[in-house]
Design an enzyme around this catalytic site. Structure first.
Site, PDB file in Angstrom:
ATOM      1  N   CYS A   2       0.824  -1.214   0.000  1.00 14.55           N
ATOM      2  CA  CYS A   2       0.000   0.000   0.000  1.00 14.55           C
ATOM      3  C   CYS A   2       0.858   1.263   0.000  1.00 14.55           C
ATOM      4  O   CYS A   2       1.982   1.254   0.491  1.00 14.55           O
ATOM      5  CB  CYS A   2      -0.877   0.033   1.242  1.00 14.55           C
ATOM      6  SG  CYS A   2      -1.879  -1.425   1.438  1.00 14.55           S
ATOM      7  N   ARG A  27       4.485   0.485  -6.233  1.00 13.60           N
ATOM      8  CA  ARG A  27       4.451  -0.368  -5.051  1.00 13.60           C
ATOM      9  C   ARG A  27       3.441  -1.514  -5.212  1.00 13.60           C
ATOM     10  O   ARG A  27       3.470  -2.471  -4.438  1.00 13.60           O
ATOM     11  CB  ARG A  27       4.097   0.467  -3.817  1.00 13.60           C
ATOM     12  CG  ARG A  27       5.130   1.521  -3.507  1.00 13.60           C
ATOM     13  CD  ARG A  27       4.630   2.459  -2.432  1.00 13.60           C
ATOM     14  NE  ARG A  27       4.550   1.852  -1.128  1.00 13.60           N
ATOM     15  CZ  ARG A  27       5.545   1.807  -0.256  1.00 13.60           C
ATOM     16  NH1 ARG A  27       6.698   2.336  -0.564  1.00 13.60           N
ATOM     17  NH2 ARG A  27       5.380   1.251   0.918  1.00 13.60           N
ATOM     18  N   TRP A  75      -3.104  -2.505  -1.590  1.00 10.05           N
ATOM     19  CA  TRP A  75      -2.744  -3.840  -2.075  1.00 10.05           C
ATOM     20  C   TRP A  75      -3.424  -4.798  -1.102  1.00 10.05           C
ATOM     21  O   TRP A  75      -3.024  -4.908   0.056  1.00 10.05           O
ATOM     22  CB  TRP A  75      -1.228  -3.989  -2.051  1.00 10.05           C
ATOM     23  CG  TRP A  75      -0.718  -5.219  -2.744  1.00 10.05           C
ATOM     24  CD1 TRP A  75      -0.469  -5.354  -4.079  1.00 10.05           C
ATOM     25  CD2 TRP A  75      -0.367  -6.472  -2.151  1.00 10.05           C
ATOM     26  NE1 TRP A  75       0.011  -6.614  -4.345  1.00 10.05           N
ATOM     27  CE2 TRP A  75       0.088  -7.326  -3.181  1.00 10.05           C
ATOM     28  CE3 TRP A  75      -0.393  -6.970  -0.839  1.00 10.05           C
ATOM     29  CZ2 TRP A  75       0.508  -8.627  -2.953  1.00 10.05           C
ATOM     30  CZ3 TRP A  75       0.024  -8.276  -0.610  1.00 10.05           C
ATOM     31  CH2 TRP A  75       0.465  -9.080  -1.670  1.00 10.05           C
ATOM     32  N   GLY A 101       0.287  -1.554   5.894  1.00  8.96           N
ATOM     33  CA  GLY A 101       0.775  -2.571   6.838  1.00  8.96           C
ATOM     34  C   GLY A 101      -0.348  -3.494   7.271  1.00  8.96           C
ATOM     35  O   GLY A 101      -1.382  -3.608   6.605  1.00  8.96           O
ATOM     36  N   GLU A 482      18.053 -15.607 -11.390  1.00 13.40           N
ATOM     37  CA  GLU A 482      17.538 -14.258 -11.557  1.00 13.40           C
ATOM     38  C   GLU A 482      16.867 -14.106 -12.920  1.00 13.40           C
ATOM     39  O   GLU A 482      15.801 -13.490 -13.043  1.00 13.40           O
ATOM     40  CB  GLU A 482      18.679 -13.236 -11.371  1.00 13.40           C
ATOM     41  CG  GLU A 482      18.311 -11.788 -11.626  1.00 13.40           C
ATOM     42  CD  GLU A 482      17.151 -11.273 -10.798  1.00 13.40           C
ATOM     43  OE1 GLU A 482      16.685 -11.962  -9.877  1.00 13.40           O
ATOM     44  OE2 GLU A 482      16.681 -10.170 -11.102  1.00 13.40           O
ATOM     45  N   LYS A 486      13.020 -12.978 -13.316  1.00 14.16           N
ATOM     46  CA  LYS A 486      12.706 -11.758 -14.068  1.00 14.16           C
ATOM     47  C   LYS A 486      11.667 -12.061 -15.132  1.00 14.16           C
ATOM     48  O   LYS A 486      10.700 -11.349 -15.295  1.00 14.16           O
ATOM     49  CB  LYS A 486      14.001 -11.252 -14.716  1.00 14.16           C
ATOM     50  CG  LYS A 486      14.105  -9.797 -14.973  1.00 14.16           C
ATOM     51  CD  LYS A 486      14.532  -8.972 -13.792  1.00 14.16           C
ATOM     52  CE  LYS A 486      13.765  -9.233 -12.539  1.00 14.16           C
ATOM     53  NZ  LYS A 486      14.327  -8.801 -11.329  1.00 14.16           N
ATOM     54  N   GLU A 489       8.109 -13.015 -13.612  1.00 16.51           N
ATOM     55  CA  GLU A 489       7.331 -11.989 -12.912  1.00 16.51           C
ATOM     56  C   GLU A 489       6.695 -10.969 -13.847  1.00 16.51           C
ATOM     57  O   GLU A 489       5.652 -10.419 -13.521  1.00 16.51           O
ATOM     58  CB  GLU A 489       8.143 -11.300 -11.795  1.00 16.51           C
ATOM     59  CG  GLU A 489       9.241 -10.358 -12.220  1.00 16.51           C
ATOM     60  CD  GLU A 489       9.878  -9.647 -11.018  1.00 16.51           C
ATOM     61  OE1 GLU A 489      11.080  -9.381 -11.088  1.00 16.51           O
ATOM     62  OE2 GLU A 489       9.182  -9.340 -10.035  1.00 16.51           O
ATOM     63  N   HIS A 505      18.350 -35.700 -13.674  1.00 19.99           N
ATOM     64  CA  HIS A 505      17.833 -36.353 -12.460  1.00 19.99           C
ATOM     65  C   HIS A 505      16.332 -36.128 -12.308  1.00 19.99           C
ATOM     66  O   HIS A 505      15.806 -36.236 -11.197  1.00 19.99           O
ATOM     67  CB  HIS A 505      18.609 -35.859 -11.246  1.00 19.99           C
ATOM     68  CG  HIS A 505      20.064 -36.184 -11.356  1.00 19.99           C
ATOM     69  ND1 HIS A 505      20.559 -37.446 -11.146  1.00 19.99           N
ATOM     70  CD2 HIS A 505      21.114 -35.425 -11.737  1.00 19.99           C
ATOM     71  CE1 HIS A 505      21.864 -37.452 -11.356  1.00 19.99           C
ATOM     72  NE2 HIS A 505      22.229 -36.232 -11.726  1.00 19.99           N
ATOM     73  N   LYS A 604       6.217  -3.610  -5.180  1.00 23.62           N
ATOM     74  CA  LYS A 604       7.646  -3.320  -5.233  1.00 23.62           C
ATOM     75  C   LYS A 604       8.314  -3.624  -3.896  1.00 23.62           C
ATOM     76  O   LYS A 604       9.403  -4.169  -3.842  1.00 23.62           O
ATOM     77  CB  LYS A 604       7.839  -1.842  -5.606  1.00 23.62           C
ATOM     78  CG  LYS A 604       9.296  -1.402  -5.672  1.00 23.62           C
ATOM     79  CD  LYS A 604       9.986  -2.009  -6.875  1.00 23.62           C
ATOM     80  CE  LYS A 604      11.456  -1.638  -6.950  1.00 23.62           C
ATOM     81  NZ  LYS A 604      12.171  -2.548  -7.855  1.00 23.62           N
TER      82      LYS A 604
HETATM   83  C1  AGP Z   1      12.433  -8.193  -8.019  1.00 26.35           C
HETATM   84  O1  AGP Z   1      12.264  -8.179  -9.389  1.00 26.35           O
HETATM   85  C2  AGP Z   1      11.321  -8.613  -7.264  1.00 26.35           C
HETATM   86  N1  AGP Z   1      10.177  -7.862  -7.599  1.00 26.35           N
HETATM   87  C3  AGP Z   1      11.467  -9.007  -5.807  1.00 26.35           C
HETATM   88  O2  AGP Z   1      11.903 -10.320  -5.858  1.00 26.35           O
HETATM   89  C4  AGP Z   1      12.376  -8.212  -4.863  1.00 26.35           C
HETATM   90  O3  AGP Z   1      13.702  -8.335  -5.248  1.00 26.35           O
HETATM   91  C5  AGP Z   1      12.180  -8.719  -3.418  1.00 26.35           C
HETATM   92  O4  AGP Z   1      10.866  -8.483  -3.029  1.00 26.35           O
HETATM   93  C6  AGP Z   1      13.140  -8.105  -2.431  1.00 26.35           C
HETATM   94  O5  AGP Z   1      12.951  -6.741  -2.303  1.00 26.35           O
HETATM   95  P1  AGP Z   1      14.011  -5.821  -1.568  1.00 26.35           P
HETATM   96  O6  AGP Z   1      15.254  -5.890  -2.368  1.00 26.35           O
HETATM   97  O7  AGP Z   1      13.401  -4.450  -1.583  1.00 26.35           O
HETATM   98  O8  AGP Z   1      14.201  -6.364  -0.189  1.00 26.35           O
END
Ligand code: AGP
Length: 609
Positions: A2, A27, A75, A101, A482, A486, A489, A505, A604
């Site tokens: 949020c 966010r 959110w 929160g 990664e 990427k 997501e 395996h 975010k």
């Molecule tokens: C990244 O592309 C993601 N959206 C997510 O995994 C992010 O890296 C994770 O939530 C950690 O966030 P932070 O680095 O702000 O702690």
């Protein structure tokens, strides 16, 4: 998650609130709303969906007119995304609030209020319960009331509050969830993050745990948990509106990919002295580094993947054992940590709930904590024993790119300094590696220019896939984690990363005709082995895409598409090989017509568990 904003000043409050909320869209949210004092009364407008839905609703049903108010992007956690569950929430007419929160004990409070016949609950949210609790205790003294409620609610939260009988005034309080208070000329703001208000002012205060802010007559004042007035240090943001805008790019993500060379340069340059890494300004001395026997790197998502690369590099160069863990697992698995251990927490936002919890867990164990954080003054940065700030600037796209890249660059600096401190490499070798790192910004730039179109083309081959695999060995495996995250997501294509040698395996049975397999093959010392694995999947019908350096000898029959990147020191290749993975994800998402910067269901900054 949020986003909260608030405004007191001469401008049209609704416009300021919506504009500030737009800057918090990254966010993640599914509904939005505002509450504004109009002729002494609180007027609320809220809507499920995007901010444009709220704006359209206000165009047809009327926009609250006034100069003080609060706003919110939600959110959903408690209750589905809907008009009713959207913030602001009110207690009849006396109190309106926005909340970021989670209130953990909201059920008990609700029960208490119902038993005391106080409040009619319309929504499923925990927030509405707090609005009623404030109303319950309100006797005309807002600060006293907020303090009382603070003692009763549990969880992580930041609140923006309006009391109907205190027109033109906004109250705010924070516990765990971030909140800043902006101070402009004759106007004041609250926001979950600085980019929300940067258009209006660069000056802001960081609200600390339990502090209450009062915005009135264009000025912000503060009191502590005990109600005593306090002075706070005014900070100035080190970026401007332009860096928080798209600057001509169609999406923040691609802008941020292009910003990587500068971000790396800004992050490493101040930490290099006479050709050697020097992290002493961050409180890290060679003597200290020498002492550590075990390192734990704990983080979430992309930040954890940067830690995976760190593990390979630190273990290889400094010969220190490194364990990488996901923060949400680490915090509940009773880890064995003690004196002479170093716990590194990596986080772009510095507010990730699980990563933050790890700091509390480590306290009292004798281990030292080091935070690698991008957002200045964030909770993790302030609570760790030592901090290395990455200087990526604001990262707006939900999919992290430049923050990951600078996290990698810090991993290298740390590995080099530790290896030297432990006597594993001599000064000459340390300087040679450091120089290679110093050259990476230029190579990253060349790589982007060289392969952007190739990746755009190759991504068209991915858009119809339901599922794909990313494979690699060693550092390439760490990288492929990664690459896979990427892609999934933002493209919504199911993807898994696999250690190439592990395919046989079990996972190889998933390969069907045309299934894309992206192989990261930059580690020449094990290239032959990776090529064998590529051939194995190719022989079973996979469509193979190979990311390798310009000199790598890859059989034409093994690869349907080859993305060639510049060759640098093998250990540093992740700094370059990251680029094609980011571009493949970006263009696949663009080609599928997805909301690249704000992928569905994601936020975010994950400030709740
Ligand atoms: C990244 O592309 C993601 N959206 C997510 O995994 C992010 O890296 C994770 O939530 C950690 O966030 P932070 O680095 O702000 O702690």
């Amino acid at each position: 998650m949020c986003g909260i904003v608030g405004y007191v000043g001469p401008r049209d409050c609704s416009d300021v609130l919506v504009s500030a909320l737009t800057k918090l869209e990254y966010r993640g949210y599914d509904s939005a709303g505002i509450a504004v004092f109009e002729n002494g009364k609180i007027e609320v407008a809220k809507s499920k969906g995007r901010l444009t839905d709220l704006v359209n609703k206000m165009e047809t049903q009327g926009k609250p007119q006034g100069h003080a108010g609060i706003g919110h992007t939600r959110w959903a956690t408690h209750g589905e995304p809907s008009d009713i569950n959207s913030h602001p929430h009110s207690s009849g007419r006396r109190v309106s609030i926005v909340h970021n929160g989670i209130i953990e004990n909201y059920k008990d409070i609700k029960k208490f209020l119902i038993e005391n016949e106080h409040g009619e609950f319309l929504s499923d949210t925990d927030t509405e319960v707090v609005a009623h609790l404030l109303d319950y205790y309100y006797d005309g003294n807002p600060i006293k009331c907020i303090r009382k409620v603070l003692h009763e609610i549990r969880g992580s939260f930041a609140l923006g509050i309006l009391f109907a009988d205190r027109p033109e005034t906004v109250y705010a309080v924070r516990c765990e969830s971030p909140l800043i208070v902006g101070q402009g000329k004759g106007e004041a703001f609250i926001a979950s993050d600085v980019p929300a208000i940067i258009k209006y002012t660069k000056d802001y205060f960081l609200l600390e745990y339990g502090e209450i802010a009062v915005l009135k007559n264009g000025l912000a004042s503060f009191c502590d948990l005990h109600g005593r007035m306090i002075e706070k240090e005014l900070k100035t943001a080190d970026f401007d509106e332009d860096s928080a805008e798209k600057g001509g790019y169609p999406h923040f993500m691609i802008k941020e990919i292009h910003e990587q060379p500068t971000a790396v340069k800004t992050t490493i340059t101040p930490r290099i002295e006479c050709g050697m890494p020097n992290l002493s300004e961050c409180g890290i001395t060679p003597e200290e580094l020498k002492k550590f026997n075990n390192i734990f790197i704990v983080a979430c998502g992309t930040a954890m993947h940067a830690g995976m690369v760190g593990k390979y590099v630190i273990e290889k160069l400094a010969r220190v054992s490194v364990t990488v863990d996901i923060a949400s697992e680490f915090r509940y698995r009773d880890p064995l940590i003690g004196e002479n251990d170093l716990v590194i927490i990596i986080s772009q936002s510095g507010e990730t709930a699980d990563s933050k919890a790890v700091l509390n867990l480590v306290k009292g164990t004798g281990a030292k904590t080091l935070a690698i954080v991008n957002v200045k003054g964030s909770s993790i940065a302030r609570e760790a024993d030592m901090v290395i700030y990455t200087h990526a600037g604001p990262e707006i796209a939900v999919a992290s790119t430049k923050a990951y890249m600078v996290q990698l660059s810090v991993m290298y600096l740390l590995a080099f300094q530790m290896a030297f401190a432990k006597g594993r490499i001599d000064e000459e070798e340390c300087q040679r590696l450091t120089l290679e790192l110093v050259r990476t910004p230029e190579v990253i730039e060349q790589t982007i220019n060289r392969i952007e179109n190739v990746c755009r083309y190759v991504s068209t081959k991915l858009i119809t896939a339901d599922s794909l695999l990313y494979i690699g060995r060693g550092l390439d495996y760490a990288l492929s984690m990664e690459g896979s995250l990427k892609l999934k997501e933002i493209s919504y294509i199911h993807s898994e990363s696999y250690a190439a040698g592990e395919l046989k395996h079990g996972t190889i049975s998933l390969i069907t005709d045309g299934m894309p397999v992206i192989a990261v093959a930059t580690q020449n010392s094990i290239l032959e082995k990776t090529i064998s694995n590529i051939k194995e999947v190719k022989a079973r019908g996979a469509m193979t895409i190979v990311i390798c350096d310009i000199q790598a000898d890859i059989d034409k029959e093994a690869a349907d598409y080859i993305i060639r990147i510049p060759k640098i020191n093998e250990t540093l290749m992740p700094m370059v090989a990251t680029v094609p993975m980011q571009l493949l994800a970006y263009y696949t998402s663009v080609n599928k017509g997805n909301d690249v910067d704000k992928p569905r269901n994601l936020a975010k900054s994950v400030t709740v568990e």
